[in-house]
Scaffold this motif. Structure first.
Motif, PDB file in Angstrom:
ATOM      1  N   MET A   1       0.795  -0.988  -0.130  1.00 35.20           N
ATOM      2  CA  MET A   1      -0.153   0.124  -0.015  1.00 35.20           C
ATOM      3  C   MET A   1       0.988   1.246  -0.082  1.00 35.20           C
ATOM      4  O   MET A   1       1.838   1.397   0.782  1.00 35.20           O
ATOM      5  N   TYR A   2       0.688   2.321  -0.835  1.00 36.26           N
ATOM      6  CA  TYR A   2       1.302   3.461  -0.765  1.00 36.26           C
ATOM      7  C   TYR A   2       0.487   4.607  -0.677  1.00 36.26           C
ATOM      8  O   TYR A   2      -0.671   4.710  -1.018  1.00 36.26           O
ATOM      9  N   THR A   3       1.001   5.587  -0.118  1.00 31.14           N
ATOM     10  CA  THR A   3       0.627   6.945   0.298  1.00 31.14           C
ATOM     11  C   THR A   3       1.506   7.911  -0.246  1.00 31.14           C
ATOM     12  O   THR A   3       2.623   7.983   0.220  1.00 31.14           O
ATOM     13  N   SER A   4       0.916   8.923  -0.917  1.00 32.69           N
ATOM     14  CA  SER A   4       1.813  10.114  -1.443  1.00 32.69           C
ATOM     15  C   SER A   4       1.623  11.314  -0.747  1.00 32.69           C
ATOM     16  O   SER A   4       0.087  11.681  -0.532  1.00 32.69           O
ATOM     17  N   ILE A   5       2.501  12.081  -0.113  1.00 32.78           N
ATOM     18  CA  ILE A   5       2.316  13.235   0.509  1.00 32.78           C
ATOM     19  C   ILE A   5       2.903  14.381  -0.668  1.00 32.78           C
ATOM     20  O   ILE A   5       4.149  14.313  -0.817  1.00 32.78           O
ATOM     21  N   ASP A   6       2.170  15.154  -0.940  1.00 33.78           N
ATOM     22  CA  ASP A   6       2.740  16.341  -2.206  1.00 33.78           C
ATOM     23  C   ASP A   6       3.219  17.288  -1.237  1.00 33.78           C
ATOM     24  O   ASP A   6       3.915  18.207  -1.846  1.00 33.78           O
ATOM     25  N   VAL A   7       3.002  17.787  -0.055  1.00 32.15           N
ATOM     26  CA  VAL A   7       3.552  19.059   0.683  1.00 32.15           C
ATOM     27  C   VAL A   7       4.851  18.762   1.010  1.00 32.15           C
ATOM     28  O   VAL A   7       4.957  17.850   2.026  1.00 32.15           O
ATOM     29  N   LEU A   8       5.622  19.602   0.982  1.00 33.06           N
ATOM     30  CA  LEU A   8       6.889  19.260   1.551  1.00 33.06           C
ATOM     31  C   LEU A   8       6.908  20.078   3.172  1.00 33.06           C
ATOM     32  O   LEU A   8       6.822  21.209   3.019  1.00 33.06           O
ATOM     33  N   THR A   9       6.954  19.422   4.050  1.00 37.65           N
ATOM     34  CA  THR A   9       7.183  19.877   5.381  1.00 37.65           C
ATOM     35  C   THR A   9       8.203  19.071   6.110  1.00 37.65           C
ATOM     36  O   THR A   9       8.577  17.638   5.913  1.00 37.65           O
TER      37      THR A   9
ATOM     38  N   SER B   1       2.665  -7.780  12.400  1.00 41.66           N
ATOM     39  CA  SER B   1       3.528  -6.590  12.301  1.00 41.66           C
ATOM     40  C   SER B   1       3.604  -5.850  10.903  1.00 41.66           C
ATOM     41  O   SER B   1       3.511  -6.712   9.943  1.00 41.66           O
ATOM     42  N   VAL B   2       3.626  -4.618  10.809  1.00 40.90           N
ATOM     43  CA  VAL B   2       3.656  -3.931   9.628  1.00 40.90           C
ATOM     44  C   VAL B   2       5.062  -3.161   9.454  1.00 40.90           C
ATOM     45  O   VAL B   2       5.510  -2.715  10.461  1.00 40.90           O
ATOM     46  N   ASN B   3       5.487  -3.265   8.149  1.00 44.40           N
ATOM     47  CA  ASN B   3       7.025  -2.617   7.858  1.00 44.40           C
ATOM     48  C   ASN B   3       6.490  -1.162   7.320  1.00 44.40           C
ATOM     49  O   ASN B   3       5.926  -1.135   6.038  1.00 44.40           O
ATOM     50  N   VAL B   4       6.889   0.049   7.705  1.00 47.95           N
ATOM     51  CA  VAL B   4       6.614   1.140   6.981  1.00 47.95           C
ATOM     52  C   VAL B   4       7.630   1.674   6.707  1.00 47.95           C
ATOM     53  O   VAL B   4       8.695   2.034   7.443  1.00 47.95           O
ATOM     54  N   THR B   5       7.773   2.100   5.452  1.00 52.96           N
ATOM     55  CA  THR B   5       9.089   2.646   4.719  1.00 52.96           C
ATOM     56  C   THR B   5       8.548   4.152   4.299  1.00 52.96           C
ATOM     57  O   THR B   5       7.621   4.260   3.547  1.00 52.96           O
ATOM     58  N   CYS B   6       9.493   5.238   4.755  1.00 51.27           N
ATOM     59  CA  CYS B   6       8.943   6.562   4.258  1.00 51.27           C
ATOM     60  C   CYS B   6      10.075   6.840   2.989  1.00 51.27           C
ATOM     61  O   CYS B   6      11.504   6.944   3.443  1.00 51.27           O
ATOM     62  N   ILE B   7       9.887   7.303   1.978  1.00 46.04           N
ATOM     63  CA  ILE B   7      10.997   7.710   0.907  1.00 46.04           C
ATOM     64  C   ILE B   7      10.647   9.018   0.621  1.00 46.04           C
ATOM     65  O   ILE B   7       9.566   9.459   0.280  1.00 46.04           O
ATOM     66  N   ALA B   8      11.635   9.762   0.646  1.00 47.88           N
ATOM     67  CA  ALA B   8      11.802  11.262   0.308  1.00 47.88           C
ATOM     68  C   ALA B   8      12.546  11.562  -0.954  1.00 47.88           C
ATOM     69  O   ALA B   8      13.722  11.023  -1.066  1.00 47.88           O
ATOM     70  N   MET B   9      12.120  12.262  -1.813  1.00 46.30           N
ATOM     71  CA  MET B   9      12.669  12.435  -3.050  1.00 46.30           C
ATOM     72  C   MET B   9      13.289  13.981  -2.960  1.00 46.30           C
ATOM     73  O   MET B   9      12.328  14.929  -2.921  1.00 46.30           O
ATOM     74  N   ILE B  10      14.708  14.533  -2.880  1.00 49.06           N
ATOM     75  CA  ILE B  10      15.149  15.674  -2.903  1.00 49.06           C
ATOM     76  C   ILE B  10      16.113  15.714  -4.114  1.00 49.06           C
ATOM     77  O   ILE B  10      17.043  15.054  -4.405  1.00 49.06           O
ATOM     78  N   GLU B  11      15.692  16.684  -5.039  1.00 51.33           N
ATOM     79  CA  GLU B  11      16.560  16.846  -6.330  1.00 51.33           C
ATOM     80  C   GLU B  11      16.772  15.497  -7.022  1.00 51.33           C
ATOM     81  O   GLU B  11      18.050  15.250  -7.465  1.00 51.33           O
ATOM     82  N   GLY B  12      15.772  14.708  -7.378  1.00 47.21           N
ATOM     83  CA  GLY B  12      16.155  13.492  -7.871  1.00 47.21           C
ATOM     84  C   GLY B  12      16.782  12.515  -7.219  1.00 47.21           C
ATOM     85  O   GLY B  12      16.851  11.287  -7.897  1.00 47.21           O
TER      86      GLY B  12
ATOM     87  N   ASN C   1      16.649   9.734  -3.941  1.00 44.52           N
ATOM     88  CA  ASN C   1      15.560   9.055  -2.935  1.00 44.52           C
ATOM     89  C   ASN C   1      16.239   8.682  -1.511  1.00 44.52           C
ATOM     90  O   ASN C   1      17.575   8.162  -1.724  1.00 44.52           O
ATOM     91  N   TYR C   2      15.541   9.256  -0.589  1.00 41.67           N
ATOM     92  CA  TYR C   2      16.079   9.011   0.860  1.00 41.67           C
ATOM     93  C   TYR C   2      15.025   8.041   1.385  1.00 41.67           C
ATOM     94  O   TYR C   2      13.853   8.696   1.521  1.00 41.67           O
ATOM     95  N   SER C   3      15.435   7.139   2.167  1.00 43.11           N
ATOM     96  CA  SER C   3      14.448   6.332   2.821  1.00 43.11           C
ATOM     97  C   SER C   3      14.464   5.912   4.210  1.00 43.11           C
ATOM     98  O   SER C   3      15.851   5.898   4.741  1.00 43.11           O
ATOM     99  N   GLN C   4      13.444   5.690   4.964  1.00 42.29           N
ATOM    100  CA  GLN C   4      13.643   5.204   6.589  1.00 42.29           C
ATOM    101  C   GLN C   4      12.716   4.418   6.617  1.00 42.29           C
ATOM    102  O   GLN C   4      11.518   4.584   6.441  1.00 42.29           O
ATOM    103  N   SER C   5      12.910   3.183   7.196  1.00 39.55           N
ATOM    104  CA  SER C   5      11.836   2.208   7.532  1.00 39.55           C
ATOM    105  C   SER C   5      11.642   1.888   9.103  1.00 39.55           C
ATOM    106  O   SER C   5      12.613   2.111   9.841  1.00 39.55           O
ATOM    107  N   VAL C   6      10.573   1.551   9.446  1.00 36.21           N
ATOM    108  CA  VAL C   6      10.285   1.227  10.772  1.00 36.21           C
ATOM    109  C   VAL C   6       9.181   0.255  10.879  1.00 36.21           C
ATOM    110  O   VAL C   6       8.312  -0.082  10.003  1.00 36.21           O
ATOM    111  N   ILE C   7       9.513  -0.667  11.704  1.00 40.16           N
ATOM    112  CA  ILE C   7       8.624  -1.944  11.876  1.00 40.16           C
ATOM    113  C   ILE C   7       7.688  -1.720  12.934  1.00 40.16           C
ATOM    114  O   ILE C   7       8.002  -1.441  14.253  1.00 40.16           O
TER     115      ILE C   7
END
Length: 334
Positions: free
Chosen positions: A1-9, A24-35, A37-43
């Motif tokens: 499942m994917y969720t997109s956040i368009d507002v940069l905060t 248990s659920v693995n949640v990964t956050c991916i940020a795209m900055i100037e092309g 990708n930076y990601s951080q995961s938490v279970i």
């Protein structure tokens, strides 16, 4: 499942709806900055097991205490309690117990306890509490009947009741004796489904009416009653009183007496023995009533008369004799 956040905060909140629950659920956050990708995961972890041994205790007219044990790692608990399928309340705690207040007496509550780490367990452990006086005890019976004691047995009301004491009342059939009330405190939620209590110091051969009532802080249940009899192994311990003789005619006399005190009978009185004697002869008579008709006593003769009560075991002691002289104006000498 994917969720997109368009507002940069710098701070964002993401609501996670795990499906299915309890895993248990693995949640990964991916940020795209100037092309790039930076990601951080938490279970997000969910408990493996459920809370166990959910117990409920009525504290007073509006409050109950609920406690439980757990067999798996957890960070806390969520407690949901409902009544009548309408009112739904949810509270949380980090302890393995909680006090629920502002409850409605005479209501039945369904209490569900869930554990959680980051996510809740898929199911909760359910317990039902009837926030009311207990139901009556059932299957009232007796055992170990002796001459002076009886064990009373009963089945504890169903598990949706909460019992802290029993009141046992026993009333002898003898009106000269008083009823006795015993209150026995018990530990709530005993593992057994039956309970026994032994009555001692009873009278031999006596009928007793026994009632048992369950109770808690809200009051007592309706009573359950049984009637029983102690064993009789002794003859009467006393004798009839107020022995009196009245002439019926010149050859017939009516001898009467009062009953033995009921707590001295040691069972049902089945008859009486009457001993009549003078200097030359002794009569041994029996009667099933509290009188006997005496015929052909000799005019002008003195007689000693004694009476004894008889039960299923045997004859009790004879009364002190009365001495009468038969005749016109018959005399009771002593």
């Amino acid at each position: 499942m994917y969720t997109s956040i368009d507002v940069l905060t710098y701070n964002n909140t993401l609501l996670v709806y795990p499906d299915p629950l309890g895993v248990s659920v693995n949640v990964t956050c991916i940020a795209m900055i100037e092309g790039v990708n930076y990601s951080q995961s938490v279970i997000l972890h969910a408990p493996i097991g459920l809370p166990n041994n959910v117990r409920r205790f009525i504290l007073n007219a509006i409050s109950i205490k609920v406690n439980w044990t757990t067999s798996s790692e957890t960070n806390g608990y969520v407690i949901e309690y409902t009544t009548g399928g309408v009112t739904r309340n949810v509270v949380s705690t980090c302890d393995d117990k909680i006090i629920l207040t502002d409850l409605s007496p005479m209501s039945t509550y369904t209490i569900s306890v869930y554990s959680y780490i980051d996510l809740p367990s898929v199911n909760g452990t359910v317990a039902v509490l009837r926030f009311d006086v207990p139901s009556p005890v059932t299957s009232l019976s007796v055992s170990n009947v002796s001459t002076t004691g009886i064990t009373v047995n009963w089945t504890i009301p169903s598990s949706d009741n909460y019992i802290t004491y029993y009141t046992i009342s026993y009333t002898p059939s003898c009106p000269q004796l008083s009823s006795v009330n015993k209150t026995v405190s018990v530990a709530p939620h005993q593992s057994t489904t039956t309970y026994s209590y032994t009555l001692i110091g009873l009278y031999s051969g006596m009928n007793y009416t026994i009632t048992v009532r369950a109770g808690n802080v809200l009051g007592g249940s309706e009573s359950n009653t049984i009637i029983l009899k102690t064993k009789a192994i002794n003859f009467p311990s006393s004798w009839p009183s107020s022995i009196y003789i009245l002439p019926v005619n010149s050859t017939t006399n009516n001898l009467t007496w009062n009953e033995v005190n009921c707590f001295q009978r040691n069972g049902l009185i089945t008859g009486y023995t009457v001993i009549i004697s003078n200097s030359s002869i002794t009569y041994n008579l029996t009667s099933t009533e509290r009188y006997i008709i005496l015929n052909d006593l000799v005019f002008g003769t003195e007689y000693n008369i004694s009476v004894a009560a008889v039960n299923s075991v045997g004859r009790g002691p004879l009364s002190d004799p009365i001495v009468v002289k038969i005749g016109v104006g018959m005399q009771l000498l002593y």
